[in-house]
Design an enzyme around this catalytic site. Structure first.
Site, PDB file in Angstrom:
ATOM      1  N   ASP A  34       0.811  -1.218   0.000  1.00  8.17           N
ATOM      2  CA  ASP A  34       0.000   0.000   0.000  1.00  8.17           C
ATOM      3  C   ASP A  34       0.845   1.270   0.000  1.00  8.17           C
ATOM      4  O   ASP A  34       0.634   2.176   0.805  1.00  8.17           O
ATOM      5  CB  ASP A  34      -0.931   0.019   1.218  1.00  8.17           C
ATOM      6  N   GLU A 188     -11.411   0.829  -3.465  1.00  9.41           N
ATOM      7  CA  GLU A 188     -10.713   1.357  -2.284  1.00  9.41           C
ATOM      8  C   GLU A 188      -9.483   2.147  -2.704  1.00  9.41           C
ATOM      9  O   GLU A 188      -9.255   2.404  -3.874  1.00  9.41           O
ATOM     10  CB  GLU A 188     -10.304   0.198  -1.361  1.00  9.41           C
TER      11      GLU A 188
END
Length: 522
Positions: A34, A188
């Protein structure tokens, strides 16, 4: 004369590397998922997720987007990061780093308690502020600044934007859902950029597995409506053209414009190894981005990437090679070491025996959702070896200290020194695989001091011990599969850890670790 020639070779080599083009992916290996990036001048700063590990949210620095140095963590104090008894792969989810008016902001979610929050600092290598919480649900938050206003973006039932007071975190407007993606599951990781009068909203879809992808939409207004790119997804390895690529699961990225005007994207992916299992976790990759005026961004020409990226780069700025090993003569553990959840610091010492890391045995085991006496560093290479030298002191039966290849409480391989019923010491090897707890080997040794070693390759972890540090004796090997995300679920990767534990309530046992040597192997 030889010394002069050697010096000239080194100098010429430095000039050559500075002019070199191309690079190898991943740019940050091992469990570093991420990624988010920001630029200040010609300096680049990057953060990644940390989940149940403490300290939280590692921070990296680079001058060229390719050579990165870990400089610290955003969350270094229990007051910033509460992880008590959090579940595996819970804790801190995807962070975003941004720079605004002389201040760095890191925004993230603690899914184990507290929700969305941000911290700030003037020095990303130093201490960060106490958390400022934002009452907007979802995960994967980001910040966007424009014309004196601050916007908070997260995903819940859809990608949601609200205006906030950046000093307090208070919402100034109700959240508005502006996009739900292109129909892929789990839309997301939103990030917002403005270019040529357009607001570009970048997200990920498909779940952070083999079907992962990045999609993008744009609008003339920050609150939409957002129109999707007709060529979505802009990055994915789910299609036929990447089915045999050694990088899979690409997605969850962040754009940055370099100081020379070029555009780049950092993103996560993983490298399958044995029967398409991966154990290193999701890593940080880099790709060039073509972004013409009023146009949609195009990643590396066709939305795929490779290990060997033969593309023009920024002038390369090589950094000091990472120091994977230590003899524990420092005053505190380096930035590559992590604890499980909030540590009980009274169980750790670098001062009680100079040149050793002392780990005091705890009744908390590696099998629990708690904080055992454990420190670990990420496995960053498919092929590697890790060796430690330890002694077990003031031990009774059921006291142990050793080394572990650790993925989660239900998945770890442990090699350790313990005391037998007869008062002698033995090296034991244990495999924890779900409900299976298997003792693979037990070997008596003549003393309380031993070298332990684990070697990893594409298919196996192999375990060895030595009483003299010269002759290592093989104990056993086992498949890597049982420590993989495919077997266990979750979002982390394997750490090579040192630990001490006991079944005795009033144990006084401790392990002294005199060195830890980690070596990448070809």
């Amino acid at each position: 004369m030889k010394r002069i020639i050697t010096l000239l070779i080194i100098v010429l080599g430095c000039y050559h590397s500075a002019d070199a083009q191309g690079y190898k992916n991943p740019v940050i290996s091992g469990f570093h998922p991420d990624p988010s990036v920001c630029r200040v001048g010609d300096d680049y700063y990057l953060v990644t997720s940390s989940f149940e590990y403490f300290p939280g949210v590692p921070v990296f620095h680079s001058k060229d987007l390719i050579n990165w140095t870990k400089i610290g963590h955003c969350l270094t104090r229990p007051s910033q990061l509460k992880l008590a008894k959090c579940a595996p792969s819970a804790g801190i989810y995807a962070p975003t780093i941004r720079y605004h008016e002389g201040r760095f902001y890191m925004v993230t979610t603690n899914v184990s308690g507290g929700g969305n929050f941000y911290v700030h600092t003037d020095n990303p290598a130093g201490e960060w502020s106490e958390p400022v919480f934002v009452e907007q649900g979802g995960i994967d938050p980001t910040l966007y600044f424009e014309e004196g206003k601050s916007y908070f973006i997260s995903n819940g039932k859809g990608i949601t934007i609200s205006e906030i007071d950046i000093k307090t975190g208070k919402k100034l407007t109700e959240g508005k859902i502006v996009w739900n993606g292109t129909g892929g599951r789990y839309p997301e990781s939103p990030h917002l950029y403005k270019k040529d009068g357009w607001y570009y909203l970048l997200i990920s879809e498909g779940g952070t597995e083999y079907g992962h992808k990045m999609t993008i939409a744009r609008s003339r207004s920050i609150y939409g409506p957002y129109d999707p790119n007709p060529s979505n997804p802009i990055l994915t390895h789910i299609n036929e053209n990447a089915q045999s690529n050694p990088i899979q699961g690409t997605g969850h990225g962040d754009f940055v414009q370099a100081h020379d005007g070029s555009w780049w994207v950092v993103f996560l992916g993983f490298r399958p190894q044995s029967l398409l299992h991966h154990v290193l976790g999701r890593e940080t990759f880099l790709a060039p981005l073509r972004w013409d005026v009023n146009a949609w961004p195009v990643i590396n020409g066709n939305g795929t990437v490779d290990i060997d990226m033969n593309v023009p780069t920024l002038p390369l700025k090589p950094v000091r090679p990472p120091d994977y090993s230590t003899n524990f003569d420092e005053n505190k553990l380096g930035v590559n070491w992590n604890y499980l959840r909030n540590p009980f610091m009274e169980n750790y010492s670098l001062t009680e025996k100079k040149g050793s890391l002392r780990l005091k045995a705890s009744q908390v085991s590696l099998d629990e959702h708690d904080s055992p006496t454990f420190v670990g560093r990420r496995q960053e290479h498919i092929n590697f070896s890790a060796t430690t030298l330890l002694s077990l002191n003031e031990a009774k039966e059921d006291d142990r200290a050793g080394m572990t290849a650790y993925y989660s409480p239900q998945a770890h391989y442990d090699i350790f020194l313990e005391k037998s019923k007869n008062g002698k010491y033995k090296v034991s090897l244990n495999y924890k695989m779900g409900v299976l707890n298997h003792v693979a080997q037990e070997v008596e040794i003549p003393g309380d001091r031993v070298y332990l070693q684990v070697k990893g390759d594409r298919d196996f972890y192999s375990f060895y011990y030595s009483v003299d540090g010269k002759e290592f004796k093989f104990l056993d090997k086992i498949n890597v599969w049982y420590l993989s995300s495919e077997t266990n679920g979750g979002f982390t990767g394997v750490l090579i850890g040192l630990y001490a534990q006991s079944k005795n309530k009033n144990t006084k046992a401790y392990g002294d670790f005199d060195e830890f040597i980690y070596k990448p192997a070809l």
